[in-house]
Design an enzyme around this catalytic site. Structure first.
Site, PDB file in Angstrom:
ATOM      1  N   TYR A  13     -10.414  55.376 -16.321  1.00 59.18           N
ATOM      2  CA  TYR A  13     -11.108  56.247 -15.153  1.00 59.18           C
ATOM      3  C   TYR A  13     -12.647  56.235 -15.478  1.00 59.18           C
ATOM      4  O   TYR A  13     -13.607  56.678 -14.657  1.00 59.18           O
ATOM      5  CB  TYR A  13     -10.795  57.565 -15.243  1.00 59.18           C
ATOM      6  CG  TYR A  13      -9.357  57.660 -14.481  1.00 59.18           C
ATOM      7  CD1 TYR A  13      -8.337  57.283 -15.081  1.00 59.18           C
ATOM      8  CD2 TYR A  13      -9.396  58.436 -13.138  1.00 59.18           C
ATOM      9  CE1 TYR A  13      -7.070  57.626 -14.782  1.00 59.18           C
ATOM     10  CE2 TYR A  13      -8.034  58.305 -12.423  1.00 59.18           C
ATOM     11  CZ  TYR A  13      -7.110  58.224 -13.327  1.00 59.18           C
ATOM     12  OH  TYR A  13      -5.686  58.287 -12.624  1.00 59.18           O
TER      13      TYR A  13
ATOM     14  N   LYS B 218       0.493  56.743 -25.471  1.00 54.77           N
ATOM     15  CA  LYS B 218       1.346  55.510 -25.311  1.00 54.77           C
ATOM     16  C   LYS B 218       0.930  54.616 -26.494  1.00 54.77           C
ATOM     17  O   LYS B 218       0.562  53.582 -26.344  1.00 54.77           O
ATOM     18  CB  LYS B 218       0.955  54.799 -23.844  1.00 54.77           C
ATOM     19  CG  LYS B 218       1.726  53.580 -23.605  1.00 54.77           C
ATOM     20  CD  LYS B 218       2.984  54.221 -23.257  1.00 54.77           C
ATOM     21  CE  LYS B 218       3.996  52.892 -22.983  1.00 54.77           C
ATOM     22  NZ  LYS B 218       5.647  53.015 -23.219  1.00 54.77           N
TER      23      LYS B 218
ATOM     24  N   ASP C  82       6.092  57.686 -21.446  1.00 51.03           N
ATOM     25  CA  ASP C  82       7.411  57.254 -20.613  1.00 51.03           C
ATOM     26  C   ASP C  82       8.793  58.204 -21.088  1.00 51.03           C
ATOM     27  O   ASP C  82       9.232  58.663 -20.113  1.00 51.03           O
ATOM     28  CB  ASP C  82       7.830  55.652 -20.646  1.00 51.03           C
ATOM     29  CG  ASP C  82       7.952  55.211 -22.229  1.00 51.03           C
ATOM     30  OD1 ASP C  82       6.898  55.363 -22.980  1.00 51.03           O
ATOM     31  OD2 ASP C  82       8.799  54.367 -22.546  1.00 51.03           O
TER      32      ASP C  82
ATOM     33  N   ASP D 111      -2.994  62.012 -14.993  1.00 55.73           N
ATOM     34  CA  ASP D 111      -2.710  61.899 -13.648  1.00 55.73           C
ATOM     35  C   ASP D 111      -1.476  61.923 -13.168  1.00 55.73           C
ATOM     36  O   ASP D 111      -1.062  62.763 -12.105  1.00 55.73           O
ATOM     37  CB  ASP D 111      -3.751  60.897 -13.042  1.00 55.73           C
ATOM     38  CG  ASP D 111      -3.925  60.722 -11.857  1.00 55.73           C
ATOM     39  OD1 ASP D 111      -3.510  61.694 -11.102  1.00 55.73           O
ATOM     40  OD2 ASP D 111      -4.554  59.768 -11.400  1.00 55.73           O
TER      41      ASP D 111
END
Ligand code: NAD
Length: 396
Positions: free
Chosen positions: A145, A211, A262, A286
């Protein structure tokens, strides 16, 4: 009188000036409805009144001043420090950035805070939605972002690709290129804010979501820097899951764990009650906050806040839904509950509790706006303004 901020503390007079951005589209319906509810709760709890100061931003500002985000509105936000905001439309014309993103970056509002819990009676897709009760702290200024992107074929994109090839990476010549910066400073201050919240509110655990198995020096580093700050600054209050080795968590301690993004989506569906405060990077946060809100059926009533050091903007998490604007039918729940977060931040918790009680009873009575009514057999359909009046009545 202005709200002040000193040494991490909000200093709030009895009749504070608070900024109000009504917002575009359904903002003209939901924001005034929320203000009515907040005013009623503040009066009932404390006999006090907020002095709302309108800050003109968005389409109204464009009409009045020829600018969606005039300089004097930015000055007002800076001075007032605490703002309640309705949704703002992002103009589709090229060259316009989202006003919401601009506000977050201008004021360095690095925490995007999204509490997600179930309100009994809300139509939800889960079997046991009441098990979800999490507060998500999403880093709000970095990651993909940051807005660092180059279009395919531009000289800048070609230069970056040439540089990457020099470093031995394979990147196709017809690629657009984006950069994902994640800093130690940005990660630590976000995790610190989440931990301070967890300690202050006696929450059970903090989970860092990342991640890092794929992106070691950005996402993986976020987790390591997060652990560093927790170890150093909150060491006497926390226990890391890795150190617990199957033993019972000592009383009064907060459990700290981390999960790959995930897997976290699965976990929140399968074992929602094992998660409490979540701290994560911008993109993960988000996705995760919308997914979590959907689990409890609460996307239309999900509140949010963008908080920095000394400035906080509380906002509806939905958009301006232009096709419903001015019809007095949209659900004001998201702005009302953002108002609850605002009252909690300034320490007016009794007023916040009254609103929660009013909302809970109103929804449980199946007195709801059109978005819930169409999913709830036997519900009573009310307008946006009537929903607000019902919430006020139900505070009794
Ligand atoms: P939206 O949230 O405005 O609408 C999506 C759907 O949800 C629509 O069907 C709408 O009718 C419904 N909906 C939204 N809020 C509702 C409410 N309070 N009560 C009942 N139903 C509601 O999303 P969109 O259509 O993608 O975006 C419209 C505009 O809003 C765009 O310009 C977008 O950029 C902007 N936006 C602003 C914010 C913000 O200000 N924080 C957030 C998201 C989108």
């Amino acid at each position: 009188m202005n709200i002040n901020y000193n040494n991490g503390q909000w200093i709030v007079p009895d009749n504070p000036d608070i900024g109000l951005i009504i917002g575009d589209g359904i903002g003209i319906d939901v924001t005034p409805a929320a203000v009515k509810v907040i005013d009623a709760a503040v009066k009932k709890a404390y006999g006090r009144a907020i002095n709302w100061v309108e800050i003109v931003v968005g389409e109204k500002a464009e009409k009045q001043f020829g600018n969606l985000l005039p300089q004097h509105s930015l000055e007002q936000i800076k001075q007032l420090r605490v703002v309640l905001k309705g949704p703002l439309t992002t103009p589709v014309a090229e060259g316009h950035r989202s006003l919401n993103v601009t506000l977050r970056q201008t004021f360095d509002l690095y925490q995007c805070v999204r509490p997600v819990r179930y309100f009994p009676g809300v139509p939800a897709p889960m079997k046991e939605p009441q098990l979800v009760d999490v507060v998500i702290f999403r880093e709000n200024t970095e990651d993909v972002y940051a807005g660092i992107e180059w279009e395919k074929g531009t000289p800048a994109a070609q230069e970056i690709i040439a540089f990457l090839k020099l470093k031995g990476f394979t990147v196709r010549d017809d690629s657009g290129v984006g950069i994902k910066p994640i800093s130690e400073f940005g990660s630590k201050r976000l995790v610190r804010a989440a931990a301070e919240f967890a300690v202050k509110n006696k929450r059970k655990n903090i989970t860092l979501v990342h991640k890092g198995n794929i992106m070691k020096y950005t996402e993986g580093a976020f987790q390591q820097w997060g652990y560093d700050v927790l170890r150093k600054e909150f060491g006497d209050k926390i226990v890391f899951e890795e150190d617990l080795a199957g033993n019972e968590l000592p009383a009064g301690k907060i459990l700290v764990k981390h999960r790959i993004a995930d897997s976290m989506f699965q976990q929140l569906l399968l074992r929602p009650d094992e998660y409490d405060v979540i701290a994560t990077t911008n993109l993960n946060g988000d996705y995760l906050s919308d997914a979590a809100a959907a689990q409890v059926g609460g996307l239309g009533i999900a509140p949010g806040a963008n908080i920095g050091d000394g400035i906080a903007i509380f906002e509806a998490t939905h958009g301006s839904a232009p096709k419903h604007a001015g019809l007095d039918k949209a659900n004001p729940g998201s702005v009302i509950l953002s108002g609850v977060m605002m009252l909690e931040l300034i320490g007016w918790t009794k007023a916040a509790e009254l609103i929660i009680k009013g909302m809970e009873r109103t929804i449980q009575n199946k007195t709801v706006t059109y978005d819930f009514e169409r999913l709830l057999p036997g519900a009573k359909l009310v307008k946006c303004s009537q929903f607000a009046e019902e919430v006020i009545k139900n505070m009794e």
